[in-house]
Write an enzyme that holds these catalytic residues in place. Structure first.
Site, short mmCIF file in Angstrom:
data_model
loop_
_atom_site.label_atom_id
_atom_site.label_comp_id
_atom_site.label_asym_id
_atom_site.label_seq_id
_atom_site.Cartn_x
_atom_site.Cartn_y
_atom_site.Cartn_z
N ASP A 53 28.05 25.98 46.72
CA ASP A 53 27.24 26.85 45.88
C ASP A 53 26.50 27.78 46.82
O ASP A 53 25.70 27.32 47.65
CB ASP A 53 26.25 25.98 45.07
N TYR A 107 22.08 43.94 37.78
CA TYR A 107 23.33 43.86 38.54
C TYR A 107 23.41 44.99 39.57
O TYR A 107 23.77 44.77 40.73
CB TYR A 107 24.52 43.92 37.57
P1 NAI Z 1 35.27 36.04 38.69
O1 NAI Z 1 34.22 35.54 37.78
O2 NAI Z 1 36.69 36.11 38.23
O3 NAI Z 1 35.23 35.21 40.06
C1 NAI Z 1 34.02 34.93 40.71
C2 NAI Z 1 34.15 33.63 41.49
O4 NAI Z 1 32.90 33.39 42.16
C3 NAI Z 1 34.41 32.42 40.58
O5 NAI Z 1 35.50 31.65 41.09
C4 NAI Z 1 33.11 31.62 40.63
O6 NAI Z 1 33.28 30.21 40.52
C5 NAI Z 1 32.57 32.02 42.01
N1 NAI Z 1 31.11 31.83 42.07
C6 NAI Z 1 30.18 32.28 41.19
N2 NAI Z 1 28.96 31.85 41.54
C7 NAI Z 1 29.11 31.12 42.68
C8 NAI Z 1 28.22 30.39 43.51
N3 NAI Z 1 26.90 30.30 43.23
N4 NAI Z 1 28.72 29.78 44.61
C9 NAI Z 1 30.04 29.83 44.89
N5 NAI Z 1 30.94 30.48 44.12
C10 NAI Z 1 30.48 31.12 43.02
O7 NAI Z 1 34.74 37.50 39.14
P2 NAI Z 1 35.45 38.77 39.82
O8 NAI Z 1 35.57 39.81 38.78
O9 NAI Z 1 36.62 38.37 40.62
O10 NAI Z 1 34.25 39.23 40.79
C11 NAI Z 1 34.21 38.93 42.16
C12 NAI Z 1 33.23 39.87 42.84
O11 NAI Z 1 33.60 41.21 42.54
C13 NAI Z 1 31.77 39.72 42.40
O12 NAI Z 1 30.93 39.84 43.55
C14 NAI Z 1 31.56 40.90 41.48
O13 NAI Z 1 30.21 41.33 41.46
C15 NAI Z 1 32.47 41.94 42.12
N6 NAI Z 1 32.90 43.01 41.24
C16 NAI Z 1 33.62 42.74 40.10
C17 NAI Z 1 34.02 43.78 39.29
C18 NAI Z 1 34.81 43.59 38.03
O14 NAI Z 1 34.90 44.54 37.23
N7 NAI Z 1 35.39 42.41 37.80
C19 NAI Z 1 33.67 45.20 39.62
C20 NAI Z 1 32.92 45.34 40.84
C21 NAI Z 1 32.56 44.29 41.62
#
Ligand code: NAI
Length: 254
Positions: A53, A148
């Site tokens: 985490d 955010y």
């Molecule tokens: P997602 O929700 O599919 O994956 C995020 C992952 O981070 C998950 O596997 C989750 O378990 C893990 N996670 C969350 N909190 C955690 C913690 N406290 N400790 C360890 N692991 C943790 O999200 P996605 O879309 O792949 O996003 C990944 C990154 O990309 C994030 O930083 C997000 O802000 C960024 N992002 C996403 C965009 C989008 O449109 N999906 C656009 C721009 C940036």
């Protein structure tokens, strides 16, 4: 021989979406990759998986040490992808102090904790690179994203400051700024919308390419920045946003 052959990489939030696509791409290009995630149960070989985490310093230190040991590079880590993050919606009036602290804790301090634990190992690498997952929310004013955006603005500034601090140690630090990416995160967001098809169409229309970015496209940008082939690139942000930040199109005429 591929550019990541023999390199060791760590990807946070690597069990889903952008992090998962990045971990798989780095592995396909020759890296040994460990994923750190709150829930790594879905992560398969050849990826290594460690539960952590990012809001818990002890959990991060333990998982980084275990991952580096399992990667087998005698304490050397070459690539850190700081990607774990969570979303928040609303204006500045909509979230209370506890929610502000929670989101900043994951999105900003999470990267700080992982970097702190990884830096001693990155210093031992000949090709050290950190790539932070930032967002277009850092560079464009998006409605209903005050908290955010503030967190990703901090990630952007942190990227520049870390790039300056560590350049003389041979560690490059860059970030990617994705637009809206088709990941499980966006799936959850659409599921909450009153009309999810209309919401998806609005998100697609906001990007000049007329579609959402794919997780693989962001992964390719992360790999570019992390690659030893990009040894002169540090302190930059790379937009992967379908043209959303840089382009101003006229409406399509009917
Ligand atoms: P997602 O929700 O599919 O994956 C995020 C992952 O981070 C998950 O596997 C989750 O378990 C893990 N996670 C969350 N909190 C955690 C913690 N406290 N400790 C360890 N692991 C943790 O999200 P996605 O879309 O792949 O996003 C990944 C990154 O990309 C994030 O930083 C997000 O802000 C960024 N992002 C996403 C965009 C989008 O449109 N999906 C656009 C721009 C940036």
């Amino acid at each position: 021989m591929t550019d990541f052959e023999g390199l060791k990489a760590l990807v946070t939030g690597g069990a889903s979406g952008i992090g998962r696509a990045t971990a798989e791409l780095l592995a396909a290009r020759g890296a040994q990759v460990a994923v750190l995630d709150l829930d790594p149960s879905s992560v398969d070989k050849p990826l290594l998986a460690h539960r952590a985490d990012v809001t818990d310093d002890a959990s991060v230190r333990e998982a980084v040490a275990a991952a580096v040991a399992e990667l087998g590079g005698h304490g050397v880590l070459d690539v850190l992808v700081n990607n774990a993050g969570i979303g928040a919606q609303g204006t500045v009036e909509d979230n209370d102090d506890a929610e502000w602290h929670r989101v900043m804790d994951v999105n900003v301090l999470g990267m700080v904790r992982v970097a702190r634990a990884a830096l001693p190992h990155l210093r031992a690498s000949q090709h050290a690179a950190i790539v932070n997952t930032c967002s277009i929310a850092a560079t464009a004013g998006l409605p209903q994203r005050a908290l955010y955006s503030a967190s990703k603005g901090a990630v952007y500034s942190l990227t520049l400051a870390m790039a300056a601090d560590h350049v003389r140690e041979g560690i490059r630090v860059n970030c990617v700024n994705p637009g809206t990416v088709d990941t499980p995160w966006i799936g959850r967001l659409l599921a909450k919308a009153p009309d999810s098809a209309a919401e998806r169409a609005a998100l697609e229309a906001r990007q000049p390419t007329g579609r959402l970015v794919t997780a693989d496209e962001v992964a390719a940008a992360v790999a570019y920045l992390a690659s030893p082939l990009s040894g002169a690139t540090t302190g930059t942000s790379l937009a992967v946003d379908g043209g959303m930040q840089g382009l101003r199109l006229r409406p399509v005429s009917q």
